[in-house]
Design a protein around this motif. Structure first.
Motif, short mmCIF file in Angstrom:
data_model
loop_
_atom_site.label_atom_id
_atom_site.label_comp_id
_atom_site.label_asym_id
_atom_site.label_seq_id
_atom_site.Cartn_x
_atom_site.Cartn_y
_atom_site.Cartn_z
N ARG A 145 13.67 62.37 44.01
CA ARG A 145 14.68 62.10 45.04
C ARG A 145 14.17 61.18 46.14
N ILE B 281 14.63 57.72 44.81
CA ILE B 281 16.05 57.36 44.79
C ILE B 281 16.53 57.02 46.20
N CYS B 282 16.17 57.84 47.16
CA CYS B 282 16.60 57.59 48.54
C CYS B 282 15.98 56.31 49.10
N GLU C 114 20.40 60.85 39.33
CA GLU C 114 19.56 61.79 38.58
C GLU C 114 20.15 62.06 37.20
N ASP D 269 18.73 53.82 50.38
CA ASP D 269 19.00 54.19 51.76
C ASP D 269 19.67 53.10 52.58
N THR E 122 20.76 68.92 39.82
CA THR E 122 20.25 69.60 41.01
C THR E 122 19.39 70.77 40.64
N ILE F 135 23.21 60.62 44.82
CA ILE F 135 21.87 60.99 44.37
C ILE F 135 21.96 61.77 43.06
N GLU F 136 22.89 62.72 42.99
CA GLU F 136 23.04 63.51 41.77
C GLU F 136 23.46 62.64 40.59
N ALA G 32 21.13 51.16 41.67
CA ALA G 32 20.65 52.29 40.88
C ALA G 32 20.22 51.86 39.48
N TYR H 267 26.57 60.89 50.31
CA TYR H 267 25.39 60.48 49.53
C TYR H 267 24.88 61.52 48.52
#
Length: 486
Positions: A443, A446-447, A468, A451, A486, A464-465, A431, A460
């Motif tokens: 997103r 990021i994925c 962000e 992944d 979010t 992700i949050e 990250a 997950y």
């Protein structure tokens, strides 16, 4: 930084440890002084080593290499006399890509994106972020794995491969006819044309459709290349109908594979027909973009091959900002150098197959699978582990991914983006590298980056949050992180 005590013996004295890097048999390491040197060694049975992920896999699966011939020097360039292996250039209407060029470079190179953007788009689907940053065009092709992606993409594009014979002469051939025991120098791709690639149903099948060829991966022992493509749709569909029965194995039956091939090929043909015929190689005035022509692919005059050692290789690198030196066996992986010699336990061993991401470190800022990277590959490079976060927080490291690391760690802690913590160092480092390159990722991005970092605990969403929230905090330091974005 240096540790004087030797680590414990890692290899089992009574034989191989199945599918583990700890059981790799010893091998010699040689540095070629020219392309002809490298070609002679490979023709005599030595293994070429560029990115090395597939080499490490073969070795941990029990194969024995008499010697490895590194084609990339520390810092990713090629050794003196082998510079052509690291080239991307134009020459008389074709795009040349050297065998030691990484997947990430093909994906992002301005020249590739200008003259063959379809290749760059296809390449960004290969592997994961660690594979793309380390793996090479030549390594992917010369693994001779029908499930790999470079061969069908290049075959559909009508690429010609360039090999070197031990006497320094060239051999040119189609992708499907590549020899196993010769040095791959690179490939030439025509500028005209377009490839559409679909690998969404691997390992059942993958399909690449070009103007004049269709190539099918995964479904046969070798990549199947058909002589017709989108320029003659009727002939292409007839050739698809005449295909032999695909492989019948644990992944899929032959009948299911045949159905998948038909679906993917039909989808790619439609997309190809709907898109531009030309890959984008011409500027508005009809001229090719300016670029230096690639060098002659000939045996360069160089020093004789150098034996680096059968027993040990001296390496010097910067580990978390500090100098670190060691003398390691050629077969020692970077993860063991970090854990056993430097005493840094935050780098974990998970799958030991360059798949799960637990062993991720940053080498020159790029996410790297340390379980499948030999220690000598890091010589002269900057290596960051999760422990570098303490130095970054104290102001010792203030640039690149290291600068983002404390903020990412804080976001993971505040937003409960970890539970057992085993995978967390790899996630945080990946990250941090992402945010150093993309300060405001969506997103999907990021994925795409995360992944392949496997986490069995969180589901997950919190990860992700946290990414962000860290991105927002890095852009606006006064903004609180609780609650994510979010």
């Amino acid at each position: 930084m240096s540790i004087e005590t030797d680590p414990p013996q890692l290899a089992a004295p009574d034989g191989l440890i199945s599918r583990s890097h700890l059981g790799i048999e010893p091998f010699a390491l040689y540095r070629p002084g020219s392309l002809a040197d490298a070609a002679s060694m490979i023709a005599a049975g030595a293994w070429a080593h560029a990115g090395g992920i597939d080499v490490a896999q073969r070795l941990r699966n029990g194969e024995a290499a008499p010697a490895l011939v590194p084609l990339c020097k520390p810092g990713r360039g090629s050794p003196s006399g082998l510079e052509v292996l690291d080239e991307i250039s134009l020459d008389q209407g074709v795009l040349f890509m050297g065998a030691a060029v990484t997947h990430a470079r093909i994906e992002t190179d301005p020249l590739v994106r200008t003259v063959r953007p379809d290749l760059a788009d296809a390449w960004r689907t290969i592997g994961n972020v660690r594979i793309r940053s380390t793996g090479t065009l030549g390594g992917n092709l010369m693994a001779f794995d029908s499930g790999y992606d470079a061969a069908p993409i290049l075959a559909a594009a009508g690429a010609e491969l360039i090999f070197m014979e031990p006497d320094g002469s060239e051999r040119r051939c189609a992708v499907a006819d590549r020899p196993r025991d010769r040095l791959l120098v690179g490939c030439e791709v025509p500028l005209a044309g377009r490839v559409v690639y679909d690998r969404s149903l691997k390992p059942v099948a993958s399909v690449a459709v070009g103007d004049d060829h269709i190539a099918i991966g995964c479904a046969y022992p070798t990549v199947e290349v058909l002589p017709d493509g989108a320029a003659n749709t009727a002939a292409a569909r007839a050739a698809l109908g005449a295909l032999p029965d695909p492989t019948d194995d644990v992944f899929a039956s032959a009948a299911y594979r045949r159905r998948v091939i038909d679906v993917l090929a039909g989808r790619c043909l439609e997309l190809h027909t709907a898109g531009a015929v030309n890959g984008g190689g011409l500027s508005s005035d009809g001229a090719y973009p300016p670029d230096a022509s690639r060098s002659e692919v000939i045996a360069a005059a160089g020093q004789p091959a150098e034996s680096l050692s059968d027993d040990s290789v001296d390496i010097e690198l910067r580990l978390n900002g500090d100098p670190f030196s060691a003398s390691t066996p050629p077969s020692e992986m970077l993860v063991d150098t970090i854990r056993s010699r430097a005493g840094l336990g935050g780098t974990r061993v998970g799958c030991d197959q360059a798949v799960c991401g637990a062993c991720t470190v940053l080498v020159d800022g790029e996410p790297t699978a340390s379980c499948s990277t030999f220690a000598w590959q890091s010589d002269g490079r900057d290596v960051l582990t999760i422990e570098s976060g303490h130095m970054a927080a104290a102001g010792g490291l203030s640039a690149g991914p290291a600068a983002a690391l404390p903020t990412v760690q804080q976001a993971f802690a505040e937003l409960s983006a970890f539970q057992c913590g085993y995978c967390t160092p790899g996630l945080i480092l990946t990250a941090s590298a992402l945010l150093a390159r993309h300060p405001d990722p969506d997103r999907t991005t990021i994925c795409d980056w995360l992944d392949s970092n496997v986490c069995r605990c969180t589901g997950y969403l919190m990860v992700i949050e946290a990414v962000e929230a860290a991105a927002a905090a890095l852009r606006s330091p006064s903004r609180p992180m609780h609650g994510g974005t979010t």
